[in-house]
Design a protein around this motif. Structure first.
Motif, PDB file in Angstrom:
ATOM      1  N   ARG A 162       0.846  -1.207   0.000  1.00 42.39           N
ATOM      2  CA  ARG A 162       0.000   0.000   0.000  1.00 42.39           C
ATOM      3  C   ARG A 162       0.875   1.248   0.000  1.00 42.39           C
ATOM      4  O   ARG A 162       0.596   2.213  -0.719  1.00 42.39           O
ATOM      5  CB  ARG A 162      -0.932  -0.003   1.202  1.00 42.39           C
ATOM      6  CG  ARG A 162      -2.119  -0.921   0.996  1.00 42.39           C
ATOM      7  CD  ARG A 162      -3.126  -0.833   2.111  1.00 42.39           C
ATOM      8  NE  ARG A 162      -3.778   0.457   2.166  1.00 42.39           N
ATOM      9  CZ  ARG A 162      -5.026   0.642   2.594  1.00 42.39           C
ATOM     10  NH1 ARG A 162      -5.746  -0.392   2.989  1.00 42.39           N
ATOM     11  NH2 ARG A 162      -5.544   1.847   2.641  1.00 42.39           N
ATOM     12  N   SER A 163       1.921   1.237   0.788  1.00 48.09           N
ATOM     13  CA  SER A 163       2.816   2.397   0.817  1.00 48.09           C
ATOM     14  C   SER A 163       3.514   2.583  -0.531  1.00 48.09           C
ATOM     15  O   SER A 163       3.689   3.714  -1.000  1.00 48.09           O
ATOM     16  CB  SER A 163       3.860   2.236   1.929  1.00 48.09           C
ATOM     17  OG  SER A 163       3.224   2.240   3.182  1.00 48.09           O
ATOM     18  N   PHE A 164       3.901   1.480  -1.154  1.00 53.15           N
ATOM     19  CA  PHE A 164       4.532   1.524  -2.482  1.00 53.15           C
ATOM     20  C   PHE A 164       3.572   2.167  -3.487  1.00 53.15           C
ATOM     21  O   PHE A 164       3.954   3.038  -4.270  1.00 53.15           O
ATOM     22  CB  PHE A 164       4.886   0.089  -2.903  1.00 53.15           C
ATOM     23  CG  PHE A 164       5.353  -0.071  -4.322  1.00 53.15           C
ATOM     24  CD1 PHE A 164       6.675   0.164  -4.667  1.00 53.15           C
ATOM     25  CD2 PHE A 164       4.461  -0.470  -5.319  1.00 53.15           C
ATOM     26  CE1 PHE A 164       7.104   0.015  -5.985  1.00 53.15           C
ATOM     27  CE2 PHE A 164       4.882  -0.618  -6.630  1.00 53.15           C
ATOM     28  CZ  PHE A 164       6.209  -0.377  -6.963  1.00 53.15           C
ATOM     29  N   GLN A 165       2.298   1.754  -3.435  1.00 54.47           N
ATOM     30  CA  GLN A 165       1.310   2.306  -4.380  1.00 54.47           C
ATOM     31  C   GLN A 165       1.122   3.804  -4.131  1.00 54.47           C
ATOM     32  O   GLN A 165       1.049   4.599  -5.072  1.00 54.47           O
ATOM     33  CB  GLN A 165      -0.024   1.554  -4.241  1.00 54.47           C
ATOM     34  CG  GLN A 165      -0.988   1.767  -5.410  1.00 54.47           C
ATOM     35  CD  GLN A 165      -1.705   3.118  -5.372  1.00 54.47           C
ATOM     36  OE1 GLN A 165      -1.901   3.691  -4.298  1.00 54.47           O
ATOM     37  NE2 GLN A 165      -2.076   3.619  -6.553  1.00 54.47           N
ATOM     38  N   ILE A 166       1.065   4.192  -2.849  1.00 52.65           N
ATOM     39  CA  ILE A 166       0.878   5.618  -2.520  1.00 52.65           C
ATOM     40  C   ILE A 166       2.094   6.421  -2.993  1.00 52.65           C
ATOM     41  O   ILE A 166       1.963   7.498  -3.570  1.00 52.65           O
ATOM     42  CB  ILE A 166       0.632   5.786  -1.008  1.00 52.65           C
ATOM     43  CG1 ILE A 166      -0.738   5.194  -0.642  1.00 52.65           C
ATOM     44  CG2 ILE A 166       0.735   7.247  -0.587  1.00 52.65           C
ATOM     45  CD1 ILE A 166      -0.946   4.943   0.836  1.00 52.65           C
ATOM     46  N   ARG A 167       3.268   5.876  -2.778  1.00 50.96           N
ATOM     47  CA  ARG A 167       4.504   6.554  -3.208  1.00 50.96           C
ATOM     48  C   ARG A 167       4.505   6.792  -4.713  1.00 50.96           C
ATOM     49  O   ARG A 167       4.996   7.805  -5.199  1.00 50.96           O
ATOM     50  CB  ARG A 167       5.712   5.705  -2.783  1.00 50.96           C
ATOM     51  CG  ARG A 167       7.061   6.284  -3.104  1.00 50.96           C
ATOM     52  CD  ARG A 167       8.127   5.830  -2.108  1.00 50.96           C
ATOM     53  NE  ARG A 167       8.159   4.403  -1.854  1.00 50.96           N
ATOM     54  CZ  ARG A 167       8.782   3.505  -2.609  1.00 50.96           C
ATOM     55  NH1 ARG A 167       9.401   3.886  -3.703  1.00 50.96           N
ATOM     56  NH2 ARG A 167       8.781   2.226  -2.260  1.00 50.96           N
ATOM     57  N   HIS A 168       3.910   5.847  -5.478  1.00 48.66           N
ATOM     58  CA  HIS A 168       3.864   5.993  -6.931  1.00 48.66           C
ATOM     59  C   HIS A 168       2.474   6.436  -7.385  1.00 48.66           C
ATOM     60  O   HIS A 168       2.145   6.334  -8.573  1.00 48.66           O
ATOM     61  CB  HIS A 168       4.204   4.655  -7.607  1.00 48.66           C
ATOM     62  CG  HIS A 168       5.616   4.224  -7.380  1.00 48.66           C
ATOM     63  ND1 HIS A 168       6.688   4.807  -8.017  1.00 48.66           N
ATOM     64  CD2 HIS A 168       6.140   3.272  -6.564  1.00 48.66           C
ATOM     65  CE1 HIS A 168       7.809   4.222  -7.615  1.00 48.66           C
ATOM     66  NE2 HIS A 168       7.503   3.293  -6.729  1.00 48.66           N
ATOM     67  N   GLY A 169       1.658   6.894  -6.427  1.00 45.17           N
ATOM     68  CA  GLY A 169       0.235   7.127  -6.687  1.00 45.17           C
ATOM     69  C   GLY A 169      -0.060   8.131  -7.774  1.00 45.17           C
ATOM     70  O   GLY A 169      -1.070   8.011  -8.487  1.00 45.17           O
ATOM     71  N   ALA A 170       0.808   9.130  -7.911  1.00 48.87           N
ATOM     72  CA  ALA A 170       0.544  10.178  -8.898  1.00 48.87           C
ATOM     73  C   ALA A 170       0.444   9.589 -10.299  1.00 48.87           C
ATOM     74  O   ALA A 170      -0.241  10.129 -11.172  1.00 48.87           O
ATOM     75  CB  ALA A 170       1.640  11.229  -8.839  1.00 48.87           C
ATOM     76  N   SER A 171       1.103   8.433 -10.501  1.00 44.02           N
ATOM     77  CA  SER A 171       1.060   7.808 -11.831  1.00 44.02           C
ATOM     78  C   SER A 171      -0.178   6.923 -11.982  1.00 44.02           C
ATOM     79  O   SER A 171      -0.345   6.262 -13.005  1.00 44.02           O
ATOM     80  CB  SER A 171       2.329   6.978 -12.043  1.00 44.02           C
ATOM     81  OG  SER A 171       2.386   5.943 -11.081  1.00 44.02           O
ATOM     82  N   GLY A 172      -1.047   6.882 -10.937  1.00 43.09           N
ATOM     83  CA  GLY A 172      -2.251   6.042 -11.016  1.00 43.09           C
ATOM     84  C   GLY A 172      -1.916   4.570 -11.031  1.00 43.09           C
ATOM     85  O   GLY A 172      -2.607   3.753 -11.645  1.00 43.09           O
ATOM     86  N   LEU A 173      -0.843   4.209 -10.336  1.00 42.46           N
ATOM     87  CA  LEU A 173      -0.362   2.823 -10.359  1.00 42.46           C
ATOM     88  C   LEU A 173      -1.421   1.833  -9.870  1.00 42.46           C
ATOM     89  O   LEU A 173      -2.145   2.102  -8.908  1.00 42.46           O
ATOM     90  CB  LEU A 173       0.877   2.728  -9.470  1.00 42.46           C
ATOM     91  CG  LEU A 173       1.566   1.363  -9.420  1.00 42.46           C
ATOM     92  CD1 LEU A 173       2.169   1.015 -10.770  1.00 42.46           C
ATOM     93  CD2 LEU A 173       2.655   1.367  -8.353  1.00 42.46           C
ATOM     94  N   GLY A 212      -4.675  -2.724 -14.573  1.00 41.09           N
ATOM     95  CA  GLY A 212      -4.564  -1.282 -14.793  1.00 41.09           C
ATOM     96  C   GLY A 212      -5.455  -0.423 -13.915  1.00 41.09           C
ATOM     97  O   GLY A 212      -5.367   0.813 -13.985  1.00 41.09           O
ATOM     98  N   ARG A 213      -6.302  -1.017 -13.064  1.00 41.07           N
ATOM     99  CA  ARG A 213      -7.167  -0.190 -12.205  1.00 41.07           C
ATOM    100  C   ARG A 213      -6.330   0.502 -11.136  1.00 41.07           C
ATOM    101  O   ARG A 213      -5.691  -0.168 -10.326  1.00 41.07           O
ATOM    102  CB  ARG A 213      -8.210  -1.054 -11.483  1.00 41.07           C
ATOM    103  CG  ARG A 213      -9.398  -1.383 -12.343  1.00 41.07           C
ATOM    104  CD  ARG A 213     -10.522  -1.905 -11.467  1.00 41.07           C
ATOM    105  NE  ARG A 213     -11.332  -2.823 -12.238  1.00 41.07           N
ATOM    106  CZ  ARG A 213     -12.318  -3.556 -11.751  1.00 41.07           C
ATOM    107  NH1 ARG A 213     -12.595  -3.489 -10.460  1.00 41.07           N
ATOM    108  NH2 ARG A 213     -13.012  -4.349 -12.526  1.00 41.07           N
TER     109      ARG A 213
END
Ligand SMILES: NC(=O)c1ccc[n+]([C@@H]2O[C@H](COP(=O)([O-])OP(=O)(O)OC[C@H]3O[C@@H](n4cnc5c(N)ncnc54)[C@H](OP(=O)(O)O)[C@@H]3O)[C@@H](O)[C@H]2O)c1
Length: 228
Positions: A162-173, A212-213
């Motif tokens: 979850r932290s990894f996704q938030i860290r890259h969140g701006a890219s809509g990962l 891709g969601r």
């Protein structure tokens, strides 16, 4: 004309669920790059023009970096870190030597995220990064106890993903944390509920539906959302 064939990178494919996933994605027309730590006769037997077999140990940064050097110029629609261990899973935490407990945490939680960070730049637009979690990683659903250190390692994987996704969140990962069911593999044992084919067929359906969601989803092999 650009190819529309999707490409999956399956990490930890020498046996068990990883091997089953390679077979299923190939059968569905995907191109697959699969990793092993040492030569796997079962993986070699899947020989196909659409399959590339590579070698990597996710606990070894130099090995992951060398893998990136060999295959990091490609784009992957799915990067799925399947590799995991369950060393002394039946022992209560106090009976597990500290080094063993720490190694389970490193392999199941730290190494998958480090792998994802190393390969994040290779994810194709509209793709997903998936991690093999477990229902045992759910804190809320832990009503039976047992598998203490393994549970903690998968709960840590969930938190770190979850932290990894938030860290890259701006890219809509898109990040998927997947529970395969209790499956008859070397890890799951002969008494487990379901066979590899049932699990990987379900997992592949879930992945194709969610590819891709944006955000982090924690799902089982039937597509049910699990409580954290
Ligand atoms: N089976 C179940 O019921 C179940 C349930 C929930 C979650 N899971 C999870 O599903 C995943 C696969 O489990 P499985 O049942 O297929 O287990 P398995 O049959 O024991 O296979 C484990 C796989 O992980 C690989 N691996 C272990 N450490 C690695 C490392 N440091 N670097 C690269 N590869 C490594 C192994 O490679 P080697 O052949 O080289 O050892 C093997 O391919 C694991 O993450 C597990 O925690 C399984």
């Amino acid at each position: 004309m650009a190819s529309t064939q999707k490409h999956a990178l399956i990490v930890g494919a020498s046996r068990g669920l990883g091997l089953g996933l390679v077979e299923t994605f190939l059968a569905r027309g995907w191109r697959v790059t699969a990793t092993q730590r040492k030569p796997s006769p079962e993986l070699a037997a899947l020989s196909s023009d659409a399959l590339t077999v590579e070698t990597a140990d996710i606990d070894d940064d130099a090995s992951v970096s060398a893998l990136h050097g060999r295959i990091g110029a490609q784009a992957y629609d799915l990067i799925f870190v399947v590799a995991g261990v369950a060393t002394q899973a039946h022992d209560p935490l106090h009976a597990v030597p500290r080094e063993v407990a720490a190694q389970v945490y490193l392999t199941n939680a730290v190494s998958p995220i480090r792998f994802a960070d190393a390969f994040h730049g290779t994810l194709a637009p509209g793709g997903s990064i998936a991690f093999m979690s477990s229902i045992l990683g759910s804190v809320g659903l832990n009503e039976a106890g047992g598998w203490e250190n393994y549970r903690a390692s998968k709960a840590a994987l969930n938190t770190l993903a979850r932290s990894f996704q938030i860290r890259h969140g701006a890219s809509g990962l898109s990040v998927l944390l997947l529970h395969p069911g209790w499956v008859r593999t070397d890890m799951g044992g002969a008494e487990a509920d379901i066979d590899v084919e049932t699990s990987v067929t379900g997992l592949t359906d879930v992945i194709e539906r969610h590819l891709g969601r944006p955000g982090t989803a924690y799902l089982d092999y039937r597509g049910e959302t699990l409580a954290w």
